[in-house]
Scaffold this motif. Sequence first.
Motif, mmCIF file in Angstrom:
data_model
loop_
_atom_site.group_PDB
_atom_site.id
_atom_site.type_symbol
_atom_site.label_atom_id
_atom_site.label_comp_id
_atom_site.label_asym_id
_atom_site.label_seq_id
_atom_site.Cartn_x
_atom_site.Cartn_y
_atom_site.Cartn_z
ATOM 1 N N ILE A 167 0.448 -6.055 17.121
ATOM 2 C CA ILE A 167 0.095 -4.779 16.494
ATOM 3 C C ILE A 167 1.330 -4.140 15.877
ATOM 4 C CG2 ILE A 167 -0.808 -2.447 16.890
ATOM 5 C CD1 ILE A 167 -2.292 -3.585 19.346
ATOM 6 N N ALA A 168 1.203 -3.707 14.643
ATOM 7 C CA ALA A 168 2.233 -2.900 13.996
ATOM 8 C C ALA A 168 1.703 -1.481 13.856
ATOM 9 C CB ALA A 168 2.589 -3.464 12.629
ATOM 10 N N LEU A 169 2.440 -0.514 14.372
ATOM 11 C CA LEU A 169 2.065 0.901 14.243
ATOM 12 C C LEU A 169 2.848 1.471 13.070
ATOM 13 C CD1 LEU A 169 0.569 3.397 15.345
ATOM 14 C CD2 LEU A 169 2.544 3.816 16.825
ATOM 15 N N LEU A 170 2.152 1.762 11.986
ATOM 16 C CA LEU A 170 2.769 2.175 10.726
ATOM 17 C C LEU A 170 2.864 3.696 10.648
ATOM 18 C CD1 LEU A 170 3.836 1.623 7.862
ATOM 19 C CD2 LEU A 170 1.444 1.400 7.112
ATOM 20 N N ILE A 171 4.101 4.199 10.511
ATOM 21 C CA ILE A 171 4.350 5.637 10.459
ATOM 22 C C ILE A 171 5.209 5.954 9.233
ATOM 23 C CG2 ILE A 171 5.269 7.653 11.672
ATOM 24 C CD1 ILE A 171 5.047 6.088 14.283
ATOM 25 N N PRO A 172 4.623 6.486 8.158
ATOM 26 C CA PRO A 172 5.441 6.940 7.030
ATOM 27 C C PRO A 172 5.994 8.334 7.314
ATOM 28 C CG PRO A 172 3.129 7.258 6.530
ATOM 29 C CD PRO A 172 3.187 6.644 7.909
ATOM 30 N N PRO A 223 13.743 1.885 4.963
ATOM 31 C CA PRO A 223 14.044 2.952 4.007
ATOM 32 C C PRO A 223 13.628 2.568 2.591
ATOM 33 C CG PRO A 223 16.040 1.747 4.554
ATOM 34 C CD PRO A 223 14.941 1.117 5.357
ATOM 35 N N MET A 224 12.880 3.439 1.928
ATOM 36 C CA MET A 224 12.569 3.233 0.525
ATOM 37 C C MET A 224 13.752 3.715 -0.320
ATOM 38 S SD MET A 224 8.531 4.294 0.290
ATOM 39 C CE MET A 224 8.459 3.944 -1.468
ATOM 40 N N PRO A 225 14.006 3.068 -1.461
ATOM 41 C CA PRO A 225 15.162 3.455 -2.273
ATOM 42 C C PRO A 225 15.042 4.844 -2.881
ATOM 43 C CG PRO A 225 13.828 1.803 -3.400
ATOM 44 C CD PRO A 225 13.315 1.885 -1.994
ATOM 45 N N ILE A 261 3.281 9.255 -0.362
ATOM 46 C CA ILE A 261 2.748 8.577 0.812
ATOM 47 C C ILE A 261 2.022 7.276 0.477
ATOM 48 C CG2 ILE A 261 0.623 9.940 0.816
ATOM 49 C CD1 ILE A 261 0.705 9.742 3.909
ATOM 50 N N THR A 262 1.333 7.220 -0.663
ATOM 51 C CA THR A 262 0.601 6.003 -0.995
ATOM 52 C C THR A 262 1.552 4.825 -1.170
ATOM 53 O OG1 THR A 262 -0.961 7.422 -2.185
ATOM 54 C CG2 THR A 262 -1.223 5.052 -2.449
ATOM 55 N N LYS A 263 2.625 5.031 -1.917
ATOM 56 C CA LYS A 263 3.619 3.977 -2.095
ATOM 57 C C LYS A 263 4.310 3.641 -0.772
ATOM 58 C CE LYS A 263 4.699 4.752 -6.994
ATOM 59 N NZ LYS A 263 4.291 3.408 -7.451
ATOM 60 N N ALA A 264 4.561 4.668 0.050
ATOM 61 C CA ALA A 264 5.201 4.422 1.341
ATOM 62 C C ALA A 264 4.310 3.567 2.240
ATOM 63 C CB ALA A 264 5.534 5.750 2.018
ATOM 64 N N LEU A 265 3.025 3.848 2.243
ATOM 65 C CA LEU A 265 2.099 3.049 3.040
ATOM 66 C C LEU A 265 2.079 1.596 2.574
ATOM 67 C CD1 LEU A 265 -0.821 5.615 3.286
ATOM 68 C CD2 LEU A 265 0.508 4.743 5.219
ATOM 69 N N ASN A 266 2.032 1.388 1.278
ATOM 70 C CA ASN A 266 2.027 0.022 0.759
ATOM 71 C C ASN A 266 3.354 -0.686 1.003
ATOM 72 O OD1 ASN A 266 -0.622 0.007 -0.086
ATOM 73 N ND2 ASN A 266 -0.150 0.637 -2.186
ATOM 74 N N PHE A 267 4.452 0.064 0.985
ATOM 75 C CA PHE A 267 5.762 -0.491 1.291
ATOM 76 C C PHE A 267 5.774 -1.021 2.727
ATOM 77 C CE2 PHE A 267 10.323 -0.162 2.334
ATOM 78 C CZ PHE A 267 10.897 -0.748 1.212
ATOM 79 N N GLY A 268 5.233 -0.219 3.634
ATOM 80 C CA GLY A 268 5.143 -0.660 5.023
ATOM 81 C C GLY A 268 4.183 -1.815 5.199
ATOM 82 N N LEU A 269 3.058 -1.765 4.507
ATOM 83 C CA LEU A 269 2.083 -2.854 4.609
ATOM 84 C C LEU A 269 2.647 -4.179 4.106
ATOM 85 C CD1 LEU A 269 -1.414 -1.423 3.553
ATOM 86 C CD2 LEU A 269 -0.722 -2.338 5.793
ATOM 87 N N ALA A 270 3.475 -4.134 3.078
ATOM 88 C CA ALA A 270 4.073 -5.360 2.560
ATOM 89 C C ALA A 270 4.894 -6.043 3.650
ATOM 90 C CB ALA A 270 4.943 -5.048 1.342
ATOM 91 N N HIS A 271 5.644 -5.264 4.404
ATOM 92 C CA HIS A 271 6.421 -5.821 5.527
ATOM 93 C C HIS A 271 5.490 -6.353 6.611
ATOM 94 C CE1 HIS A 271 9.231 -6.125 8.874
ATOM 95 N NE2 HIS A 271 8.363 -5.404 9.573
ATOM 96 N N ILE A 272 4.484 -5.567 6.970
ATOM 97 C CA ILE A 272 3.563 -5.945 8.045
ATOM 98 C C ILE A 272 2.830 -7.238 7.706
ATOM 99 C CG2 ILE A 272 1.397 -5.239 9.166
ATOM 100 C CD1 ILE A 272 2.524 -2.328 9.021
#
Length: 275
Positions: A15-20, A70-72, A77-88
């Motif tokens: 499980i990955a808990l995603l927190i932006p 860290p995002m550059p 929030i939408t981009k941040a969520l997708n940034f995290g999802l890409a890693h997950i």
Amino acid sequence: MSNATTNPPVRTADIALLIPVFKDQAGLERTLQSLGGQGIAFDIVIVDDGSPTPITAPAEAAGQRVVLLPMPANGGITKALNFGLAHIRAQGYPFTARLDAGDTLHPGRLLAQFEAFRDNPALQLCGCYVRYVNPDGTEVGIAKVPLASDKIRNAIHYRTAFFHPTVMFRTAVFDSVGVYNETFRQAQDYELFMRIVKRFETRNLPVAYVDYELADDAISTRQARKQAKNIVRACLMNFRPLYWGSYFGVLRRLPNLVLERRHTMKLKSLLRIVR
């Protein structure tokens, strides 16, 4: 506070808990302190959405590994969520859970949702109730949502069917429906949920496993009209001409497009319109 790794190794849990988070170090720290007692291992994936003062995080919280991404630059929030999802997704986590900085997680939520997925291989999205609290922690009330998949599939057209900080996804669902739609800077969760419920089985657990703090500077308060506009847009994209709920879902949001939030909240209270 020591820094979490920004070059993480292979995942250590399912499980990955995603927190932006954006400019809310204090809120993040409160949330990290609430993560104990889950009854199952998980990795905490924090996305710093280009905060002017970079977010810091410990290497572990509640005995679970923390990954800080860290995002550059600030992207919303939408981009941040997708940034995290890409890693997950790249790390192959079977399950993705959500939580927002500032919210409080109650013990047992992640295990309860994991067991729901384990018991039903067809299940792709699972949420739960939330407990609304004031900034001082005083309970305002329990917010409920439909529980069964068929009820959710209909209700989502005219009311809240999931609370974003409560949900867990089977990560593979993103292979089928795509990730968050980046043309939705608000209500990105609502639009994604509509895509999922049309095709897959979902459910909510009848327990308030998350405390959601009601604050005047919340996105839904500061950008209520934009939020309403995007909800109406999502409703129209998924409109069912033969279903009354599709019409009601659009009509009940029209006041939000022209009235200030305090007036629409008063109107909903007077008319007892479901949220």
